[in-house]
Write a protein that holds these residues in place. Structure first.
Motif, short mmCIF file in Angstrom:
data_model
loop_
_atom_site.label_atom_id
_atom_site.label_comp_id
_atom_site.label_asym_id
_atom_site.label_seq_id
_atom_site.Cartn_x
_atom_site.Cartn_y
_atom_site.Cartn_z
N ASN A 41 -6.72 -1.11 -2.36
CA ASN A 41 -6.50 -2.49 -2.79
C ASN A 41 -7.75 -3.34 -2.57
O ASN A 41 -8.51 -3.11 -1.62
N GLY B 87 -3.94 -1.23 3.05
CA GLY B 87 -4.53 -0.33 2.08
C GLY B 87 -5.88 -0.74 1.53
O GLY B 87 -6.07 -0.77 0.30
N ALA C 276 0.85 -1.19 0.00
CA ALA C 276 0.00 0.00 0.00
C ALA C 276 0.89 1.25 0.00
O ALA C 276 1.07 1.91 1.03
#
Length: 230
Positions: free
Chosen positions: A139, A135, A102
């Motif tokens: 994601n 994240g 991330a």
């Protein structure tokens, strides 16, 4: 005069006999047969033909039914078709978080990525969404092995002669790797990268739902290759 009287009397006697036995003398003097048995054969023939026709009409459907039943008994059983897998039925898969990086994003890409991730579906075909290790605002992961969607990052470099693919209004570059296929958007202001494991055939077939979500949430931009169909 006596002869005429005798003839008249004879005619009267004949008429009296006709009246007595219920017959009449035709004008030519030839008496036709009035035996009802003489007309019976034709009537019986018509009755027999009608009965035979009726019997045929009744017997024909029964014969056909018996033939069909006999055929079905003699024919081998047809095996039932195997049920096709439903695209909406999720596979059995792990629910552990998928390891994903991330990287920090600038304000604009971060806003775009949050918009994209908030609209991604809970499943892609038969792959259910899984948690990610980092994240979740940029994601997403689906299935086992995991198909991943990453928003943001550096645009990939590739030769201008490489083929690009337009799927549901989004232009993608496909890079085949040893274990998976990497698909990157080339017509959006923020990069979106999709990794499709090699276990899933035809990587482009997994993009329609993702592409439709990208069109709704990520503006187009950047140096769009000439091969992209708009």
């Amino acid at each position: 005069m006596d002869e005429m009287t005798t003839s008249s009397a004879a005619l009267d006697d004949d008429a009296a006999r006709d009246a007595a036995d219920g017959t009449s003398e035709p004008a030519d003097g030839n008496r036709g047969s009035t035996d009802p048995a003489s007309a019976a054969p034709a009537g019986r023939d018509r009755t027999m033909r009608g009965a035979a026709l009726l019997a045929t009409v009744i017997a024909l459907p029964i014969t056909l039914l018996v033939a069909v039943l006999a055929f079905s008994k003699l024919s081998p059983d047809t095996p039932a078709a195997a049920p096709s897998p439903s695209a909406t039925t999720a596979r059995v898969q792990s629910t552990t978080p998928v390891q994903m990086a991330a990287p920090a994003l600038a304000a604009r890409p971060a806003t775009v990525c949050r918009a994209l991730l908030s609209q991604l579906p809970t499943s892609i075909r038969d792959l259910a969404q899984r948690p990610v290790s980092a994240g979740p605002e940029q994601n997403a992961a689906y299935g086992d092995p995991a198909l991943t969607v990453a928003c943001g990052g550096t645009e990939p470099a590739f030769p201008s002669t490489d083929e690009v693919w337009t799927v549901n209004g989004v232009c993608w570059h496909l890079a085949e790797q040893a274990d998976d296929a990497v698909l990157s958007t080339v017509d959006r202001e923020t990069l979106i990268t999709v990794r499709v494991p090699g276990a899933y055939e035809q990587p482009l077939q997994w993009l329609p739902t993702i592409s439709s979500t990208i069109v709704a949430s990520v503006p187009s931009g950047g140096a769009i290759p000439s091969g992209c169909q708009r």
